[in-house]
Design a protein around this motif. Structure first.
Motif, PDB file in Angstrom:
ATOM      1  N   LEU A 147       0.837  -1.209   0.000  1.00 32.98           N
ATOM      2  CA  LEU A 147       0.000   0.000   0.000  1.00 32.98           C
ATOM      3  C   LEU A 147       0.861   1.244   0.000  1.00 32.98           C
ATOM      4  O   LEU A 147       1.586   1.500   0.959  1.00 32.98           O
ATOM      5  CB  LEU A 147      -0.879   0.030   1.251  1.00 32.98           C
ATOM      6  CG  LEU A 147      -2.039  -0.941   1.339  1.00 32.98           C
ATOM      7  CD1 LEU A 147      -2.841  -0.662   2.610  1.00 32.98           C
ATOM      8  CD2 LEU A 147      -2.942  -0.793   0.116  1.00 32.98           C
ATOM      9  N   SER A 148       0.790   2.020  -1.096  1.00 29.39           N
ATOM     10  CA  SER A 148       1.611   3.220  -1.092  1.00 29.39           C
ATOM     11  C   SER A 148       0.786   4.487  -0.876  1.00 29.39           C
ATOM     12  O   SER A 148       1.320   5.547  -0.609  1.00 29.39           O
ATOM     13  CB  SER A 148       2.445   3.321  -2.359  1.00 29.39           C
ATOM     14  OG  SER A 148       1.665   3.073  -3.463  1.00 29.39           O
ATOM     15  N   LEU A 179      -5.327   2.975   6.564  1.00 22.21           N
ATOM     16  CA  LEU A 179      -4.789   2.682   7.893  1.00 22.21           C
ATOM     17  C   LEU A 179      -5.801   1.899   8.728  1.00 22.21           C
ATOM     18  O   LEU A 179      -5.426   1.008   9.497  1.00 22.21           O
ATOM     19  CB  LEU A 179      -4.366   3.971   8.605  1.00 22.21           C
ATOM     20  CG  LEU A 179      -3.151   4.679   7.975  1.00 22.21           C
ATOM     21  CD1 LEU A 179      -2.832   5.972   8.717  1.00 22.21           C
ATOM     22  CD2 LEU A 179      -1.927   3.767   7.968  1.00 22.21           C
ATOM     23  N   ALA A 180      -7.084   2.235   8.569  1.00 25.97           N
ATOM     24  CA  ALA A 180      -8.125   1.492   9.288  1.00 25.97           C
ATOM     25  C   ALA A 180      -8.147   0.033   8.814  1.00 25.97           C
ATOM     26  O   ALA A 180      -8.285  -0.898   9.616  1.00 25.97           O
ATOM     27  CB  ALA A 180      -9.483   2.155   9.091  1.00 25.97           C
ATOM     28  N   GLY A 198      -0.671   6.842  12.989  1.00 32.16           N
ATOM     29  CA  GLY A 198      -2.031   6.665  12.472  1.00 32.16           C
ATOM     30  C   GLY A 198      -2.472   5.210  12.565  1.00 32.16           C
ATOM     31  O   GLY A 198      -3.604   4.903  12.964  1.00 32.16           O
ATOM     32  N   LEU A 199      -1.561   4.313  12.223  1.00 28.32           N
ATOM     33  CA  LEU A 199      -1.864   2.873  12.302  1.00 28.32           C
ATOM     34  C   LEU A 199      -2.112   2.466  13.754  1.00 28.32           C
ATOM     35  O   LEU A 199      -3.080   1.756  14.063  1.00 28.32           O
ATOM     36  CB  LEU A 199      -0.683   2.076  11.721  1.00 28.32           C
ATOM     37  CG  LEU A 199      -0.803   0.560  11.783  1.00 28.32           C
ATOM     38  CD1 LEU A 199      -1.954   0.062  10.910  1.00 28.32           C
ATOM     39  CD2 LEU A 199       0.519  -0.113  11.363  1.00 28.32           C
ATOM     40  N   LEU A 200      -1.246   2.964  14.656  1.00 34.61           N
ATOM     41  CA  LEU A 200      -1.397   2.628  16.076  1.00 34.61           C
ATOM     42  C   LEU A 200      -2.709   3.166  16.627  1.00 34.61           C
ATOM     43  O   LEU A 200      -3.445   2.453  17.325  1.00 34.61           O
ATOM     44  CB  LEU A 200      -0.209   3.201  16.871  1.00 34.61           C
ATOM     45  CG  LEU A 200       1.076   2.383  16.763  1.00 34.61           C
ATOM     46  CD1 LEU A 200       2.288   3.214  17.159  1.00 34.61           C
ATOM     47  CD2 LEU A 200       0.981   1.123  17.618  1.00 34.61           C
ATOM     48  N   ILE A 252       2.274  -4.376   3.388  1.00 34.91           N
ATOM     49  CA  ILE A 252       3.457  -3.516   3.541  1.00 34.91           C
ATOM     50  C   ILE A 252       2.997  -2.090   3.268  1.00 34.91           C
ATOM     51  O   ILE A 252       2.481  -1.792   2.187  1.00 34.91           O
ATOM     52  CB  ILE A 252       4.576  -3.907   2.547  1.00 34.91           C
ATOM     53  CG1 ILE A 252       5.041  -5.350   2.788  1.00 34.91           C
ATOM     54  CG2 ILE A 252       5.760  -2.940   2.670  1.00 34.91           C
ATOM     55  CD1 ILE A 252       6.052  -5.858   1.759  1.00 34.91           C
ATOM     56  N   LEU A 253       3.145  -1.206   4.252  1.00 31.61           N
ATOM     57  CA  LEU A 253       2.778   0.207   4.063  1.00 31.61           C
ATOM     58  C   LEU A 253       4.015   0.990   3.640  1.00 31.61           C
ATOM     59  O   LEU A 253       5.073   0.875   4.263  1.00 31.61           O
ATOM     60  CB  LEU A 253       2.240   0.806   5.366  1.00 31.61           C
ATOM     61  CG  LEU A 253       1.090   0.071   6.061  1.00 31.61           C
ATOM     62  CD1 LEU A 253       0.616   0.888   7.275  1.00 31.61           C
ATOM     63  CD2 LEU A 253      -0.074  -0.179   5.109  1.00 31.61           C
TER      64      LEU A 253
END
Ligand code: TXA
Ligand code: MG
Length: 328
Positions: free
Chosen positions: A5-6, A13-14, A127-129, A173-174
């Protein structure tokens, strides 16, 4: 093969947080290096981190959280100086080793009574956290997203190169661009009277002493020859780590056809392939791992490195380089 994911919108993120909740792995950027994340309360997901990395299962993992308010649930004790360090340097390139709570299970701590915690300074990571905390998650366990013993990835494509053969199609993979610091976090043991550096990094001895008002115990540069048995499990402390495929030589005259990394002020000897010419120690740290990888892409047999002198971040660079030079 994992998904890449780019364009990491709030929705993405959700989705990634939900993937973590469902037990998948998500590699994500931080300001130090990229991490390979799992829900830190999910034993099966954490077990997959070890599988994908090929890492011994008694090596402890760092738990990443989004904010100080999520710290208490993970720990049972923190000294005054630990609070001062947390307030000053988080979010940032620092991991604190603290007495664990019940939530920090043996599969995180490698059966030790301590847990490593970090708040990373990267908007995608945070944001992910936050998205995971919203789903009721307590934190993300994440080692560097490389195979065991190899160079940590500082870009999403380096993560892909390291791990795509081992990740499944549910894993993500972000891509958040290159890591700004480029070296792993400073690890500080906060279980004694004085702070003790287990791994040097961008939060330097001087910074720790200034904020804590205490002397830092133990010299990190002596550390590798001075390891106590319990510290062997700080896997980044193993002597042969951070090693590219090419053989690394430090502060020696480079041979024809070999790679060369040095500060910009140092000229490139004839017949040598310049892999990086950073203008400062900070830039040296930022580009070092990608330069080592570039040497491997060019199939070089050897890479010569002129180490930066001085204190601060240069200590962390020399720490990693001395291990790279020990080879695999
Ligand atoms: O910058 C970083 O710290 C990156 C990013 C992703 O946050 N993470 C990272 O993780 O470098 P890893 O697993 O590659 O290195 C963490 C080191 C390991 O050497 C591990 O043994 C040590 O931290 N560690 C973790 N928990 C510990 C604990 N409770 N006691 C002692 N060492 C610990
Ligand atoms: Mg690592």
């Amino acid at each position: 093969m994992s998904q890449f994911l780019s364009n990491c919108s709030a929705d993405a993120l959700a989705t990634a947080a939900q993937a973590l909740k469902d037990g998948s792995l998500v590699a994500f950027p931080t300001e130090t290096v990229y991490g390979l994340g799992a829900d830190a309360t999910n034993a099966a997901a954490v077990a997959r981190i070890y599988e994908v990395k090929g890492r011994p299962s008694d090596h402890p993992l760092i738990v990443h959280i989004a904010d100080l308010k999520y710290l208490d649930q993970w720990i049972s004790e923190i000294p005054e100086y630990g609070i001062a360090l947390a307030r000053n340097f988080w979010p940032g390139p620092m991991t604190l080793i603290l007495k664990r709570s019940e939530l920090a299970k043996d599969f995180i701590t490698g059966n030790q009574e301590t847990v490593g915690i970090r708040i990373p300074d990267n908007s995608l990571a945070l944001g992910l956290l936050e998205a995971l905390h919203k789903l009721g998650g307590a934190g993300i366990a994440a080692p560097s997203a490389n195979r065991f013993g190899q160079v940590s990835p500082t870009t999403a494509s380096a993560v892909k190169e390291e791990l795509s053969d081992y990740l499944s199609e549910r894993d993500l993979i972000l891509d958040g661009g290159p890591s700004e610091v480029g070296l792993e976090s400073t690890i500080i043991d906060c279980t004694g009277k004085l702070p003790r550096i287990l791994r040097p990094g961008a939060i330097t001895i001087e910074m720790i002493e200034e904020v804590s008002g205490l002397e830092v115990s133990g010299s990190p540069e002596k550390k590798s020859d001075d390891l106590k048995q319990e510290d062997i499990r700080v896997s980044g402390s193993l002597k042969n780590h951070y090693a590219p495929k090419a053989k690394v030589f430090l502060d020696q005259q480079p041979l024809d056809g070999s790679g060369f990394i040095a500060l910009e002020s140092i000229n490139t000897p004839d017949g040598v392939i310049r892999l990086a010419a950073p203008e400062s120690v900070e830039e040296f740290a930022r580009v070092l791992y990608s330069a080592l990888r570039e040497g491997d892409h060019q199939n070089l047999d050897s890479i010569y490195i002129a180490q930066p002198a001085g204190e601060g971040l240069a200590i962390a660079i020399r720490d990693r380089l001395s291990r790279s030079a020990k080879g695999r």
